[in-house]
Enzyme design. Structure first.
Site, PDB file in Angstrom:
ATOM      1  N   ALA A  70       0.671  -1.265   0.153  1.00 11.82           N
ATOM      2  CA  ALA A  70      -0.013  -0.132  -0.018  1.00 11.82           C
ATOM      3  C   ALA A  70       0.866   1.184   0.063  1.00 11.82           C
ATOM      4  CB  ALA A  70      -1.002   0.016   1.249  1.00 11.82           C
ATOM      5  N   GLY A 109       0.464  -5.156   0.899  1.00  9.39           N
ATOM      6  CA  GLY A 109      -0.433  -5.356   0.025  1.00  9.39           C
ATOM      7  C   GLY A 109       0.054  -6.137  -1.283  1.00  9.39           C
ATOM      8  N   GLU A 112      -0.364  -9.550  -0.454  1.00  6.61           N
ATOM      9  CA  GLU A 112      -1.869 -10.056  -0.239  1.00  6.61           C
ATOM     10  C   GLU A 112      -2.408 -10.035  -1.708  1.00  6.61           C
ATOM     11  OE1 GLU A 112      -2.356  -6.576   2.377  1.00  6.61           O
ATOM     12  OE2 GLU A 112      -3.241  -8.105   3.832  1.00  6.61           O
ATOM     13  N   GLU A 132       4.063  -4.957   7.628  1.00  6.26           N
ATOM     14  CA  GLU A 132       3.111  -4.103   8.088  1.00  6.26           C
ATOM     15  C   GLU A 132       3.428  -3.713   9.571  1.00  6.26           C
ATOM     16  OE1 GLU A 132       2.347  -6.402   6.078  1.00  6.26           O
ATOM     17  OE2 GLU A 132       0.558  -5.776   4.572  1.00  6.26           O
TER      18      GLU A 132
HETATM   19  C1  LIG Z   1      -9.530  -0.625   4.722  1.00  5.47           C
HETATM   20  C2  LIG Z   1      -8.181  -0.497   4.401  1.00  5.47           C
HETATM   21  C3  LIG Z   1      -7.363  -1.632   3.922  1.00  5.47           C
HETATM   22  C4  LIG Z   1      -5.968  -1.294   3.835  1.00  5.47           C
HETATM   23  C5  LIG Z   1      -5.192  -2.386   3.315  1.00  5.47           C
HETATM   24  C6  LIG Z   1      -3.836  -2.255   3.820  1.00  5.47           C
HETATM   25  C7  LIG Z   1      -2.890  -2.887   3.094  1.00  5.47           C
HETATM   26  C8  LIG Z   1      -1.579  -3.609   3.930  1.00  5.47           C
HETATM   27  O1  LIG Z   1      -1.718  -4.637   3.999  1.00  5.47           O
HETATM   28  C9  LIG Z   1      -0.661  -2.355   4.233  1.00  5.47           C
HETATM   29  C10 LIG Z   1       0.473  -2.554   3.228  1.00  5.47           C
HETATM   30  O2  LIG Z   1       0.579  -2.720   2.320  1.00  5.47           O
HETATM   31  S1  LIG Z   1       1.575  -1.377   4.085  1.00  5.47           S
HETATM   32  C11 LIG Z   1       2.943  -1.173   3.076  1.00  5.47           C
HETATM   33  C12 LIG Z   1       3.791  -2.454   3.305  1.00  5.47           C
HETATM   34  N1  LIG Z   1       5.200  -2.250   2.561  1.00  5.47           N
HETATM   35  C13 LIG Z   1       6.048  -1.942   2.848  1.00  5.47           C
HETATM   36  O3  LIG Z   1       6.200  -1.823   4.308  1.00  5.47           O
HETATM   37  C14 LIG Z   1       7.293  -1.865   2.138  1.00  5.47           C
HETATM   38  C15 LIG Z   1       7.978  -0.597   2.431  1.00  5.47           C
HETATM   39  N2  LIG Z   1       9.042  -0.323   1.466  1.00  5.47           N
HETATM   40  C16 LIG Z   1      10.142  -0.761   1.663  1.00  5.47           C
HETATM   41  O4  LIG Z   1      10.358  -1.678   2.356  1.00  5.47           O
HETATM   42  C17 LIG Z   1      11.305  -0.333   0.523  1.00  5.47           C
HETATM   43  O5  LIG Z   1      11.155   1.003   0.211  1.00  5.47           O
HETATM   44  C18 LIG Z   1      11.366  -1.289  -0.794  1.00  5.47           C
HETATM   45  C19 LIG Z   1      11.997  -2.713  -0.100  1.00  5.47           C
HETATM   46  C20 LIG Z   1       9.987  -1.518  -1.388  1.00  5.47           C
HETATM   47  C21 LIG Z   1      12.305  -0.818  -1.597  1.00  5.47           C
HETATM   48  O6  LIG Z   1      13.402  -0.386  -1.106  1.00  5.47           O
HETATM   49  P1  LIG Z   1      14.443   0.611  -1.747  1.00  5.47           P
HETATM   50  O7  LIG Z   1      15.935   0.837  -0.907  1.00  5.47           O
HETATM   51  O8  LIG Z   1      15.074   0.060  -3.194  1.00  5.47           O
HETATM   52  O9  LIG Z   1      13.937   1.930  -2.058  1.00  5.47           O
HETATM   53  P2  LIG Z   1      13.398   2.849  -1.019  1.00  5.47           P
HETATM   54  O10 LIG Z   1      14.455   4.049  -0.822  1.00  5.47           O
HETATM   55  O11 LIG Z   1      13.254   2.521   0.446  1.00  5.47           O
HETATM   56  O12 LIG Z   1      12.124   3.502  -1.467  1.00  5.47           O
HETATM   57  C22 LIG Z   1      12.161   4.182  -2.632  1.00  5.47           C
HETATM   58  C23 LIG Z   1      10.998   5.411  -2.657  1.00  5.47           C
HETATM   59  O13 LIG Z   1       9.739   4.877  -2.263  1.00  5.47           O
HETATM   60  C24 LIG Z   1       9.048   5.187  -1.331  1.00  5.47           C
HETATM   61  N3  LIG Z   1       8.381   3.880  -0.933  1.00  5.47           N
HETATM   62  C25 LIG Z   1       8.746   2.509  -0.580  1.00  5.47           C
HETATM   63  N4  LIG Z   1       7.681   2.053  -0.330  1.00  5.47           N
HETATM   64  C26 LIG Z   1       6.705   2.854  -0.055  1.00  5.47           C
HETATM   65  C27 LIG Z   1       5.156   2.453   0.332  1.00  5.47           C
HETATM   66  N5  LIG Z   1       5.008   1.454   0.655  1.00  5.47           N
HETATM   67  N6  LIG Z   1       4.405   3.720   0.541  1.00  5.47           N
HETATM   68  C28 LIG Z   1       4.910   4.698  -0.044  1.00  5.47           C
HETATM   69  N7  LIG Z   1       6.193   5.091  -0.352  1.00  5.47           N
HETATM   70  C29 LIG Z   1       6.909   4.047  -0.399  1.00  5.47           C
HETATM   71  C30 LIG Z   1      10.205   5.533  -0.451  1.00  5.47           C
HETATM   72  O14 LIG Z   1       9.819   6.451   0.671  1.00  5.47           O
HETATM   73  C31 LIG Z   1      11.158   6.151  -1.244  1.00  5.47           C
HETATM   74  O15 LIG Z   1      10.723   7.579  -1.521  1.00  5.47           O
HETATM   75  P3  LIG Z   1      11.680   8.669  -1.776  1.00  5.47           P
HETATM   76  O16 LIG Z   1      12.534   8.833  -0.482  1.00  5.47           O
HETATM   77  O17 LIG Z   1      10.855  10.031  -1.980  1.00  5.47           O
HETATM   78  O18 LIG Z   1      12.549   8.259  -2.942  1.00  5.47           O
END
Ligand SMILES: CCCCCCCC(=O)CC(=O)SCCNC(=O)CCNC(=O)[C@H](O)C(C)(C)COP(=O)(O)OP(=O)(O)OC[C@H]1O[C@@H](n2cnc3c(N)ncnc32)[C@H](O)[C@@H]1OP(=O)(O)O
Ligand SMILES: NC(=O)C1=CN([C@@H]2O[C@H](COP(=O)(O)OP(=O)(O)OC[C@H]3O[C@@H](n4cnc5c(N)ncnc54)[C@H](O)[C@@H]3O)[C@@H](O)[C@H]2O)C=CC1
Length: 729
Positions: A70, A109, A112, A132
């Protein structure tokens, strides 16, 4: 900008092999399931389902990344657009087989959604998981209900309550994915989809299954609850995750979903979820460092590092050597005497051996360390980390030598925990290449690295240190030069208040319990015993607060312009240095013992001390302990922001979470202050300062006062006030 993003965000549709619809989740950089993507996916999936020529559907992610979950930023606002729960339900109910082609990652998500698909094919390098819980939430689009129906309850519970990410091969072993390939996962998924056209799908719909349970499921869940309570340090999300998984055992799928939603809503509105999500973005913000001169990654490049040196192979030098070698950089390790060199070498080699076994590093890694007594061997290194005793004249002597021995463009780093970087740089011919690299013990384990620039440090030196932090998989935070920098300057007040509380009537057990209940893994006195009381004692001596170099003019309990507690000095003078001597604030069964027990001597000593110095003992309650220990530390954080030593409250918070084990679900000291309410912090500081006028650090900072006077704006907007505040100085 919004338009470009909107155009880039979609579930792109194409046809492959004639009858396969391929839907590509496209929302750079990590294809999060934002409102726009969900809307587009809703339309695209319906289109694929409705098209009679389409016989199977494959879902993949653009740019080799399936989906990062998400969009966390959307949690702060109102949910709109199609719900992820409903989208995943559409996928699972589809009469045409749906296959997820997982490359890169399927997280939250994203996983999921993949679990809603009938089959999952993953690239061998892909990672899957439910992070999460680390954001203060639970998988709330059916993840907490589908995963336990797919794999063993033990594994599902572990993955959901810890947030651990696993590799595709492990996911295959657990049964989360059906196939793993080291070739193109999308091509394989398309072939696979073609093969399963027309096959029955009922058994593949996870919502129709029941959760397979171990024989005594009730006691299994009770034990899990007890273990989570013990390890979660006050975080509520792991407990909610357990409740959701429990519902998957005892309820129907639909009832389970309802429970999942209830728990999700409760978590979402909790302060802990806000703190953890703040921490997620704060950690990423610190990577984009900046210096007051305007230097950032955008206008600065790091130097390549081919070889490094470490000087001083004590507690820190050993860990630093291992951290560098783990990052692939060969090290020349230097000591002052043969005995110390041999001792350092033995420990470093055995640490490398352990790493070698744990990480299956190649033998070459063990051969990347060279040991010498001769500083002249450092001619060819690109970077030196000095980690000798915390003594200014010794450090200056070493930097002077380095300046003449090393190449003119070598980056010269010091691991000092308190000393002035600029004074150290002043003895070199290249002060622009001198930078602080403040590691935390044990240096090969702890994630934090404070990168300190002095007034003459060049952006290149800072960029190289930050690049090195990344290479060592550490969290680097750039800070300015002052006594103790950010972390230790604030920590000093935390420790100081704890000593004052002992003088006033508290005991170490009481103080530690309150701090541990707050969420620190160990209270301040246990930490002090573990690290050794003499570390602080030596710093105090170096600062002229005690010992032979004590600056004249103070009194026994008043030095350096304020109240002073000599308790730690007295313990050190008696040889009570903590765990290593078997006695400190606590008693241990033997020198080197680990289990703290009641120290009768200390308790008697404290009574005598109070009597001798006419200190009226008072009852010190939980609130006072927490407020006295935390608020002065926070107050110093405001001073540090005011002085621009830290570029933002996020930087301070990340330093505390990664360097000082500040409970992540409280965000960090500055975020915690904003949660408690700045007016409350201000009132309490005023209150305690009135009672203890001889403790100047209790006097609220002018930035804190200013923020309160301006209606306590949210933490994300403090930057503007700090700027304005500084411009009027
Ligand atoms: C009724 C309501 C129902 C609702 C349902 C809820 C659904 C759920 O179950 C809730 C969810 O999904 S919560 C989200 C779960 N996902 C995560 O925690 C993954 C978070 N991201 C990561 O671990 C790394 O960014 C990742 C491993 C993905 C990539 O790592 P990298 O080192 O390659 O890159 P980063 O520097 O960390 O990220 C790059 C840019 O992307 C932004 N970002 C990453 N994941 C995001 C995410 N999930 N949401 C928003 N922004 C996100 C990150 O902030 C960064 O941004 P910038 O710093 O601006 O470049
Ligand atoms: N111990 C800790 O938790 C932390 C310490 N630091 C800082 O790291 C530095 C080192 O601290 P520790 O490792 O704890 O000290 P330590 O006392 O364990 O080790 C210092 C080492 O430097 C060696 N040494 C002294 N003079 C030398 C010389 N001229 N040439 C080569 N080697 C020499 C000593 O033989 C000793 O092995 C200090 O500046 C300290 O403030 C920073 C963060 C945490």
């Amino acid at each position: 900008m919004t338009q470009t993003l909107a155009a880039a965000t979609m579930a792109a549709y194409r046809r492959a092999a004639g009858c396969i619809a391929v839907i590509t989740l496209t929302n750079p950089p990590v294809n999060t399931l934002s409102y726009l993507l969900r809307e587009s996916f809703y339309e695209t999936f319906r289109r694929a389902n409705a098209d009679a020529e389409v016989k199977a559907i494959v879902i993949c992610g653009a740019d080799g990344k399936f989906c990062g979950g998400a969009d966390i930023k959307e949690f702060a606002g109102k949910f709109s657009g199609p719900s992820l729960v409903a989208l995943i339900d559409d996928v699972e109910q589809s009469k045409k087989p749906v296959v997820a082609a997982i490359e890169g990652m399927a997280l939250g998500g994203g996983l999921e959604l993949a679990l809603g698909c009938h089959y999952r094919i993953a690239h061998t390098k892909a990672q899957v998981g439910f992070p999460e819980v680390t954001l203060g939430l639970l998988p709330a689009a059916g993840g907490s209900q589908r995963l336990p129906r797919l794999i063993t309850l033990t594994s599902a519970l572990e993955l959901i309550t810890t947030g651990r990410r696993i590799s595709a091969p492990e996911a295959l072993k657990l049964g989360i994915v059906d196939k793993v390939t080291d070739k193109n996962a999308l091509d394989m998924a398309i072939d696979f989809a073609r093969d399963i056209i027309g096959k029955p799908l009922e058994s593949r719909r996870l919502s129709l299954r029941t959760t397979p349970c171990p024989p005594d499921v009730e006691s299994f869940l009770d034990e899990a609850l007890a273990s989570i309570r013990k390890h979660s340090r006050g975080a509520i999300a792991p407990l909610a995750c357990l409740q959701a998984v429990r519902a998957s055992v005892y309820s129907t799928f639909d009832e389970g979903l309802k429970k999942e939603q209830e728990l999700f809503k409760m978590l979402l509105t909790s302060g802990q979820a806000r703190a953890l999500q703040y921490s997620f973005f704060a950690q990423r913000a610190t990577k984009k460092w900046s210096m007051p001169s305007g230097a950032t990654w955008k206008n600065t490049s790091a130097r390549p590092l081919r070889k490094a040196a470490v000087i001083g192979l004590g507690t820190m030098g050993r860990g630093i050597t291992v951290a560098l070698i783990k990052a692939g950089i060969p090290v020349i390790a230097v000591e002052m005497g043969l005995k110390q060199l041999e001792a350092g070498k033995t420990v470093i080699m055995s640490m490398l051996e352990k790493e070698f076994k744990k990480k299956q590093l190649t033998k070459a890694y063990r051969e990347m360390a060279a040991f010498t007594l001769d500083l002249a061997k450092l001619q060819e290194v690109d970077l030196v980390v000095e980690a000798v005793f915390e003594n200014m004249s010794l450090k200056k002597q070493i930097f002077q030598q380095l300046s003449s021995l090393c190449s003119a463009d070598a980056i010269l780093c010091t691991n000092t925990s308190t000393l002035d970087i600029d004074e150290i740089a002043s003895v070199t011919t290249t002060p622009h290449l001198v930078v602080g690299m403040h590691f935390f013990a044990p240096a090969h384990v702890m994630k934090l690295l404070e990168v300190i620039y002095g007034p003459r440090t060049s952006p290149t030196a800072v960029a190289t240190a930050m690049q090195l932090a990344q290479q060592m998989e550490k969290v680097g935070v750039v800070v300015g030069n002052c006594n103790g920098f950010v972390g230790n300057r604030m920590f000093k007040l935390y420790a100081e208040q704890a000593y004052f509380l002992l003088e006033e009537g508290a005991i170490p057990e009481q103080v530690d319990q309150v701090l541990e209940d707050f969420g620190f893994p160990m209270g301040i006195f246990k930490v002090s015993d573990l690290s050794g009381l003499d570390i602080e004692w030596k710093i105090r001596q170096e600062q002229g607060l005690t010992g032979p170099k004590q600056i004249p003019g103070g009194s026994f309990r008043h030095r350096a312009g304020g109240r002073y507690s000599p308790l730690l000095d007295i313990l050190c003078e008696r040889g009570y240095l903590g765990q290593k001597t078997g006695q400190g604030w606590y008693l241990y069964e033997k020198p080197g013992g680990r289990v703290p027990t009641f120290n009768l001597w200390l308790h008697k000593f404290l009574e005598e001390y109070r009597e001798l110095h006419g200190i009226q003992k008072h009852y010190v309650g939980q609130d006072e302990i927490l407020e006295r220990c935390l608020y002065p530390l926070i107050n110093m954080g405001f001073h540090i922001l005011e002085e621009r030593i830290a570029a933002s409250p996020e930087d301070i918070d990340i330093i505390y979470v990664f360097g000082y084990s500040w409970p992540r679900h409280w965000g960090g000291p500055m975020f915690y202050a904003s949660m408690v309410g700045l007016p409350r912090v201000l009132d309490k500081l005023n209150y305690y300062h009135e009672i203890h006028p001889d403790i100047p650090t209790l006097e609220p900072s002018s930035l804190l006062k200013k923020l309160v006077a301006n209606g306590s704006p949210p933490i994300g907007t403090w930057g503007a006030f700090i700027k304005e505040h500084n411009s009027k100085l």
